[in-house]
Design an enzyme around this catalytic site. Structure first.
Site, mmCIF file in Angstrom:
data_model
loop_
_atom_site.group_PDB
_atom_site.id
_atom_site.type_symbol
_atom_site.label_atom_id
_atom_site.label_comp_id
_atom_site.label_asym_id
_atom_site.label_seq_id
_atom_site.Cartn_x
_atom_site.Cartn_y
_atom_site.Cartn_z
ATOM 1 N N LYS A 127 80.166 11.789 42.792
ATOM 2 C CA LYS A 127 79.739 10.424 43.745
ATOM 3 C C LYS A 127 79.261 11.162 44.969
ATOM 4 C CE LYS A 127 82.087 9.358 47.537
ATOM 5 N NZ LYS A 127 80.916 9.052 48.079
ATOM 6 N N GLY B 68 80.865 18.526 52.258
ATOM 7 C CA GLY B 68 80.821 17.415 53.257
ATOM 8 C C GLY B 68 81.463 18.055 54.581
ATOM 9 N N SER B 69 81.633 17.300 55.438
ATOM 10 C CA SER B 69 82.280 17.778 56.730
ATOM 11 C C SER B 69 83.873 18.235 56.643
ATOM 12 C CB SER B 69 82.366 16.574 57.818
ATOM 13 O OG SER B 69 83.256 15.557 57.256
ATOM 14 N N THR B 70 84.064 19.146 57.596
ATOM 15 C CA THR B 70 85.269 19.725 57.804
ATOM 16 C C THR B 70 86.483 18.562 57.897
ATOM 17 O OG1 THR B 70 84.786 21.784 58.470
ATOM 18 C CG2 THR B 70 86.958 21.297 59.137
ATOM 19 N N GLY C 78 87.018 17.299 54.461
ATOM 20 C CA GLY C 78 87.466 18.300 53.665
ATOM 21 C C GLY C 78 88.943 18.396 53.694
ATOM 22 N N GLU D 21 83.405 22.885 50.463
ATOM 23 C CA GLU D 21 81.950 23.421 51.212
ATOM 24 C C GLU D 21 81.787 22.702 52.406
ATOM 25 O OE1 GLU D 21 80.550 26.292 50.804
ATOM 26 O OE2 GLU D 21 81.056 26.692 48.610
ATOM 27 N N CYS E 124 73.989 22.451 56.245
ATOM 28 C CA CYS E 124 75.123 23.274 56.537
ATOM 29 C C CYS E 124 74.895 24.521 57.141
ATOM 30 C CB CYS E 124 76.053 23.153 55.320
ATOM 31 S SG CYS E 124 75.331 23.863 54.021
ATOM 32 N N GLU F 201 79.221 21.300 65.697
ATOM 33 C CA GLU F 201 78.311 21.350 64.692
ATOM 34 C C GLU F 201 77.322 20.085 64.949
ATOM 35 O OE1 GLU F 201 78.923 19.850 60.654
ATOM 36 O OE2 GLU F 201 77.562 21.693 59.954
HETATM 37 P P1 NAD Z 1 81.310 13.747 55.132
HETATM 38 O O1 NAD Z 1 82.471 14.524 55.004
HETATM 39 O O2 NAD Z 1 81.166 12.504 56.115
HETATM 40 O O3 NAD Z 1 80.894 12.961 53.604
HETATM 41 C C1 NAD Z 1 80.700 13.632 52.240
HETATM 42 C C2 NAD Z 1 81.303 13.067 51.158
HETATM 43 O O4 NAD Z 1 82.598 12.740 51.420
HETATM 44 C C3 NAD Z 1 80.529 11.356 51.186
HETATM 45 O O5 NAD Z 1 80.310 11.448 49.490
HETATM 46 C C4 NAD Z 1 81.802 10.539 51.282
HETATM 47 O O6 NAD Z 1 81.445 9.206 50.956
HETATM 48 C C5 NAD Z 1 82.813 11.359 50.940
HETATM 49 N N1 NAD Z 1 84.393 10.985 51.464
HETATM 50 C C6 NAD Z 1 84.433 10.028 52.565
HETATM 51 N N2 NAD Z 1 85.744 10.155 52.712
HETATM 52 C C7 NAD Z 1 86.275 10.645 51.695
HETATM 53 C C8 NAD Z 1 87.947 10.832 51.269
HETATM 54 N N3 NAD Z 1 88.752 10.435 51.988
HETATM 55 N N4 NAD Z 1 88.171 11.541 50.639
HETATM 56 C C9 NAD Z 1 86.994 12.219 49.599
HETATM 57 N N5 NAD Z 1 85.676 12.144 49.965
HETATM 58 C C10 NAD Z 1 85.446 11.231 50.925
HETATM 59 O O7 NAD Z 1 80.011 14.570 55.177
HETATM 60 P P2 NAD Z 1 78.557 13.944 55.495
HETATM 61 O O8 NAD Z 1 78.276 13.522 56.957
HETATM 62 O O9 NAD Z 1 77.955 13.403 54.422
HETATM 63 O O10 NAD Z 1 77.628 15.377 55.583
HETATM 64 C C11 NAD Z 1 77.517 16.433 56.424
HETATM 65 C C12 NAD Z 1 78.608 17.589 56.553
HETATM 66 O O11 NAD Z 1 78.517 18.327 55.374
HETATM 67 C C13 NAD Z 1 78.245 18.463 57.577
HETATM 68 O O12 NAD Z 1 79.257 19.005 58.096
HETATM 69 C C14 NAD Z 1 77.682 19.679 56.681
HETATM 70 O O13 NAD Z 1 77.856 20.839 57.443
HETATM 71 C C15 NAD Z 1 78.469 19.618 55.605
HETATM 72 N N6 NAD Z 1 77.743 20.291 54.382
HETATM 73 C C16 NAD Z 1 78.280 21.366 54.019
HETATM 74 C C17 NAD Z 1 77.720 22.311 52.980
HETATM 75 C C18 NAD Z 1 78.342 23.455 52.541
HETATM 76 O O14 NAD Z 1 77.720 23.969 51.487
HETATM 77 N N7 NAD Z 1 79.156 24.295 53.236
HETATM 78 C C19 NAD Z 1 76.439 21.845 52.435
HETATM 79 C C20 NAD Z 1 76.041 20.453 52.929
HETATM 80 C C21 NAD Z 1 76.500 19.758 54.000
#
Ligand code: NAD
Length: 401
Positions: A99, A150-152, A155, A172, A206, A302
């Site tokens: 996804k 994605g974001s903490t 997560g 991650e 990230c 962040e």
């Molecule tokens: P986000 O958490 O908003 O979204 C990430 C994904 O999660 C999207 O596909 C979103 O649709 C999905 N999502 C939304 N609600 C969900 C739920 N309840 N359950 C499961 N999935 C759900 O993050 P973002 O704004 O897309 O990305 C930016 C963040 O990602 C930053 O905090 C960045 O540091 C982090 N990031 C981390 C790494 C790493 O390897 N550590 C790499 C890239 C980005």
């Protein structure tokens, strides 16, 4: 699949620039990098390990596939981060539901079209959503593992969603990565690498350098060097040759970075950039903020955008404590001509990846993962492959045991 990505690279690069905003150079690196990541995982194997072969027994460690894996992705490196998960999950024998983020589904969907005759039907499935399928995917009873980037904040929801069925998870998450510049560096020498570490992909990385601590004796010089680079950086349409930085990827992120920048204007001093050009697109010029400290959003949170706080320090023991005073622990770096001293300080940083005189280099052979609230588990390398398996021990007792 790696061959197919390369054969269609030009189309994927153009599409990635248009949906993500990154310039051609970064998109080219991402597409060819993804192909390289796919190839890397084919070089690994999950052979049965013999742990004991004695007169009394034989003990084997097997790595079994988990079943259906959910791979949930953010919008900053849509295809590259797919390359962290998909090849590893498949090599381990799983099938995958991918996804992508709702604001960057296109390159991933096109990738799906390109590979549809290469993998058997049902092995790689790609779904697009309006930010509403991540939860249902995580909780679906047929999904045995969720590999999430994605974001903490999200997560934590993944962890909750996976709890009732005790699904495997790899998280991650975000970072607020500190760089520490010691008093013995040549500011001119390190500034281009520091700038790249902080501003690559307009800071939407990230593992970007998100807080820079510089020793007071070279503070002004480092700021001047970083500011000079910021001022000459071409920001604009990623499809135009020569563009170094593109826009923020989406309005939510653009609004958040603008808010953080506005607070930083009051609490610190803008040394370079700071402009939010009045033009279509979510552009913010690379911005260096000086005379700023902890207790501000730019330093404590962040930012995930092209705004870097540069913070003055005088004592090493104090700066290590400040660098570690964060819920995050993704990466960190130390910059010095004295490698032993830098190594010693790097070892004191609580993060999943620390580096000396470079910031978070990415390589598919090297595992990547966060400490504290930056994540659980790791991706890439052999460790990343094993995260897509169930360890199964088989013991055969021998006669007379
Ligand atoms: P986000 O958490 O908003 O979204 C990430 C994904 O999660 C999207 O596909 C979103 O649709 C999905 N999502 C939304 N609600 C969900 C739920 N309840 N359950 C499961 N999935 C759900 O993050 P973002 O704004 O897309 O990305 C930016 C963040 O990602 C930053 O905090 C960045 O540091 C982090 N990031 C981390 C790494 C790493 O390897 N550590 C790499 C890239 C980005």
């Amino acid at each position: 699949m790696a061959d197919a990505i390369e054969a269609n690279a030009q189309e994927l690069i153009q599409l990635l620039v248009q949906e993500q905003g990154k310039p051609l150079e970064g998109a080219t690196g991402e597409i060819y990098g993804t192909a390289a990541f796919f190839r890397y995982f084919t070089s690994l194997n999950l052979d049965v390990e013999i742990r004991e072969d004695s007169e009394s027994r034989r003990v084997e460690a097997h790595r079994k596939p988990l079943g259906v894996v959910g791979a949930i992705l953010p919008w900053n490196f849509p295809l590259m981060l797919l390359g962290f998960k998909l090849p590893a999950a498949l090599i381990a024998g799983n099938t995958v539901v991918v996804k992508p983020a709702p604001t960057t589904p296109l390159t991933t969907l096109r990738f799906g079209e390109i590979i549809k005759d290469i993998v058997p039907a049902g092995v790689v499935n790609i779904i697009a959503d309006a930010n509403d399928l991540g939860g249902p995917l995580t909780q679906h009873p047929d999904i045995r593992k969720v590999s999430f980037t994605g974001s903490t904040a999200t997560g934590k929801k993944v962890m909750e969603g996976a709890a009732s069925l005790l699904k495997r998870i790899t998280l991650e998450l975000g970072g607020n990565d500190a760089g520490i510049v010691l008093d013995d560096v040549d500011p001119k020498d390190v500034a281009p690498r520091l700038f790249q570490g902080a501003f690559f992909n307009s800071g939407q990385v990230c593992a970007a350098l998100k807080r820079l601590y510089v020793h007071e004796s070279i503070y002004d010089e480092v700021i001047d060097e970083l500011s000079a680079i910021a001022n000459e950086t071409v920001v604009g349409n990623g499809l135009e040759q020569g563009t170094k930085l593109g826009p923020l990827q989406n309005k939510m992120q653009y609004d958040k970075v603008k808010e953080i920048l506005d607070e930083a204007r009051d609490k610190g001093t803008i040394a370079a950039g700071g402009e939010v050009p009045d033009q279509p697109g979510y552009f913010i010029r690379p911005t260096i903020v000086r005379d700023i400290e902890e207790g501000t959003r730019l330093v404590d949170e962040e930012q995930f955008g092209p705004v870097l706080p540069v913070i003055k320090f005088s004592e090493v023991s104090d700066v290590v404590q400040r660098a570690n005073d964060s819920d995050y622990g993704l990466t960190g770096s130390v910059w010095s001509t004295d490698l032993e001293r830098a190594y010693d300080i790097a070892n004191q940083i609580d993060a999943g990846t620390v580096s000396v005189n470079t910031h978070a280099p990415l390589d598919p052979t090297i595992p990547f993962g966060g400490s504290k609230m930056s994540g659980i588990g790791s991706e890439l390398g052999e460790e990343g492959l094993k995260e897509f398996t169930q360890l199964k021990i088989v013991t055969v007792a021998r006669a007379g045991d």
